[in-house]
Write a protein that holds these residues in place. Structure first.
Motif, PDB file in Angstrom:
ATOM      1  N   TRP A  16       0.836  -1.197   0.000  1.00  0.00           N
ATOM      2  CA  TRP A  16       0.000   0.000   0.000  1.00  0.00           C
ATOM      3  C   TRP A  16       0.876   1.254   0.000  1.00  0.00           C
ATOM      4  O   TRP A  16       0.613   2.208  -0.744  1.00  0.00           O
ATOM      5  N   LEU A  17       1.903   1.265   0.831  1.00  0.00           N
ATOM      6  CA  LEU A  17       2.792   2.416   0.933  1.00  0.00           C
ATOM      7  C   LEU A  17       3.423   2.727  -0.424  1.00  0.00           C
ATOM      8  O   LEU A  17       3.461   3.887  -0.853  1.00  0.00           O
ATOM      9  N   LYS A  18       3.867   1.703  -1.113  1.00  0.00           N
ATOM     10  CA  LYS A  18       4.468   1.891  -2.434  1.00  0.00           C
ATOM     11  C   LYS A  18       3.442   2.462  -3.413  1.00  0.00           C
ATOM     12  O   LYS A  18       3.720   3.414  -4.143  1.00  0.00           O
ATOM     13  N   ARG A  19       2.222   1.894  -3.411  1.00  0.00           N
ATOM     14  CA  ARG A  19       1.175   2.372  -4.323  1.00  0.00           C
ATOM     15  C   ARG A  19       0.826   3.821  -4.013  1.00  0.00           C
ATOM     16  O   ARG A  19       0.722   4.652  -4.917  1.00  0.00           O
ATOM     17  N   SER A  20       0.607   4.134  -2.745  1.00  0.00           N
ATOM     18  CA  SER A  20       0.235   5.488  -2.357  1.00  0.00           C
ATOM     19  C   SER A  20       1.319   6.486  -2.754  1.00  0.00           C
ATOM     20  O   SER A  20       1.026   7.575  -3.267  1.00  0.00           O
ATOM     21  N   CYS A  21       2.559   6.114  -2.536  1.00  0.00           N
ATOM     22  CA  CYS A  21       3.681   6.987  -2.879  1.00  0.00           C
ATOM     23  C   CYS A  21       3.719   7.237  -4.390  1.00  0.00           C
ATOM     24  O   CYS A  21       3.884   8.384  -4.831  1.00  0.00           O
ATOM     25  N   GLN A  22       3.549   6.179  -5.177  1.00  0.00           N
ATOM     26  CA  GLN A  22       3.564   6.331  -6.639  1.00  0.00           C
ATOM     27  C   GLN A  22       2.416   7.213  -7.119  1.00  0.00           C
ATOM     28  O   GLN A  22       2.594   8.061  -8.002  1.00  0.00           O
ATOM     29  N   GLU A  23       1.243   7.029  -6.524  1.00  0.00           N
ATOM     30  CA  GLU A  23       0.092   7.840  -6.934  1.00  0.00           C
ATOM     31  C   GLU A  23       0.294   9.305  -6.546  1.00  0.00           C
ATOM     32  O   GLU A  23      -0.066  10.206  -7.311  1.00  0.00           O
ATOM     33  N   TYR A  24       0.887   9.545  -5.378  1.00  0.00           N
ATOM     34  CA  TYR A  24       1.167  10.915  -4.961  1.00  0.00           C
ATOM     35  C   TYR A  24       2.197  11.551  -5.895  1.00  0.00           C
ATOM     36  O   TYR A  24       2.033  12.703  -6.317  1.00  0.00           O
ATOM     37  N   GLU A  25       3.222  10.812  -6.250  1.00  0.00           N
ATOM     38  CA  GLU A  25       4.218  11.321  -7.199  1.00  0.00           C
ATOM     39  C   GLU A  25       3.548  11.725  -8.513  1.00  0.00           C
ATOM     40  O   GLU A  25       3.827  12.798  -9.054  1.00  0.00           O
ATOM     41  N   THR A  26       2.692  10.868  -9.034  1.00  0.00           N
ATOM     42  CA  THR A  26       1.992  11.138 -10.294  1.00  0.00           C
ATOM     43  C   THR A  26       1.175  12.415 -10.194  1.00  0.00           C
ATOM     44  O   THR A  26       1.199  13.256 -11.105  1.00  0.00           O
ATOM     45  N   ASP A  27       0.468  12.587  -9.070  1.00  0.00           N
ATOM     46  CA  ASP A  27      -0.332  13.798  -8.882  1.00  0.00           C
ATOM     47  C   ASP A  27       0.555  15.038  -8.798  1.00  0.00           C
ATOM     48  O   ASP A  27       0.222  16.087  -9.355  1.00  0.00           O
ATOM     49  N   LEU A  28       1.673  14.919  -8.103  1.00  0.00           N
ATOM     50  CA  LEU A  28       2.580  16.064  -7.997  1.00  0.00           C
ATOM     51  C   LEU A  28       3.150  16.452  -9.355  1.00  0.00           C
ATOM     52  O   LEU A  28       3.267  17.645  -9.671  1.00  0.00           O
ATOM     53  N   VAL A  29       3.497  15.478 -10.168  1.00  0.00           N
ATOM     54  CA  VAL A  29       3.996  15.764 -11.516  1.00  0.00           C
ATOM     55  C   VAL A  29       2.893  16.449 -12.335  1.00  0.00           C
ATOM     56  O   VAL A  29       3.156  17.392 -13.073  1.00  0.00           O
ATOM     57  N   ALA A  30       1.643  16.000 -12.154  1.00  0.00           N
ATOM     58  CA  ALA A  30       0.518  16.609 -12.875  1.00  0.00           C
ATOM     59  C   ALA A  30       0.327  18.074 -12.502  1.00  0.00           C
ATOM     60  O   ALA A  30      -0.205  18.852 -13.290  1.00  0.00           O
ATOM     61  N   THR A  31       0.786  18.462 -11.304  1.00  0.00           N
ATOM     62  CA  THR A  31       0.676  19.867 -10.893  1.00  0.00           C
ATOM     63  C   THR A  31       1.872  20.693 -11.336  1.00  0.00           C
ATOM     64  O   THR A  31       1.937  21.887 -11.040  1.00  0.00           O
ATOM     65  N   GLY A  32       2.850  20.056 -11.995  1.00  0.00           N
ATOM     66  CA  GLY A  32       3.977  20.802 -12.524  1.00  0.00           C
ATOM     67  C   GLY A  32       5.309  20.561 -11.843  1.00  0.00           C
ATOM     68  O   GLY A  32       6.320  21.139 -12.244  1.00  0.00           O
TER      69      GLY A  32
END
Length: 154
Positions: A16-32
């Motif tokens: 879960w920690l790995k998935r959550s971290c990857q999803e957060y990274e993706t969202d942060l990249v989407a914000t620039g």
């Protein structure tokens, strides 16, 4: 629909920690943010949130389950203030194939119930500006905008 929150086990937590971290990274990249900065920030944030390497009663992670199948996850706990009555939805993800079917709303109601049962009198959250569907859901449930963070690429 019979949505339940099932605490993730210690065996499930690393995945879960790995998935959550990857999803957060993706969202942060989407914000620039740059991929490098997004990676650094996501990892630092999750490491700080779980210094013991596991969830707790006031920093809980759940599988969102309907009829025995996982439809997403929820991370809810005390917020970053010193007020134990102020709680926060740190992360909620309903898997893409299950979105728009009421699971997000049901999960948020369960998050409110969980927080209330642990002494909370407020529940907050952040929503990325690009996530219009989530913002609409939260507003329809009575959540109000407290602050707005804005930026422009120059």
């Amino acid at each position: 629909m019979t949505v339940k929150l099932i605490p993730i086990s210690s065996q499930q937590f690393p995945a879960w920690l790995k998935r959550s971290c990857q999803e957060y990274e993706t969202d942060l990249v989407a914000t620039g943010e740059s991929p490098v900065e997004a990676h650094r920030r996501a990892h630092a944030s999750l490491e700080a949130a779980f210094p013991e390497g596991a969830p707790s009663l006031d920093n809980a992670v759940f599988d969102v389950v309907d009829e025995g199948s996982s439809v997403g996850y929820l991370w809810v706990g005390t917020d970053s203030s010193d007020d134990p009555r102020s709680w926060w939805v740190w992360d909620i993800v309903i898997d893409a194939q299950h979105r728009g079917k009421g699971w997000g709303r049901a999960t948020m109601k369960l998050a409110e119930d969980y927080a209330r049962s642990h002494g909370a009198n407020t529940l907050g959250l952040s929503v990325f500006g690009f996530n219009h569907a989530a913002k609409g859901l939260y507003e329809s449930m009575g959540y109000e905008t407290v602050t707005t963070k804005m930026k422009k690429s120059i």
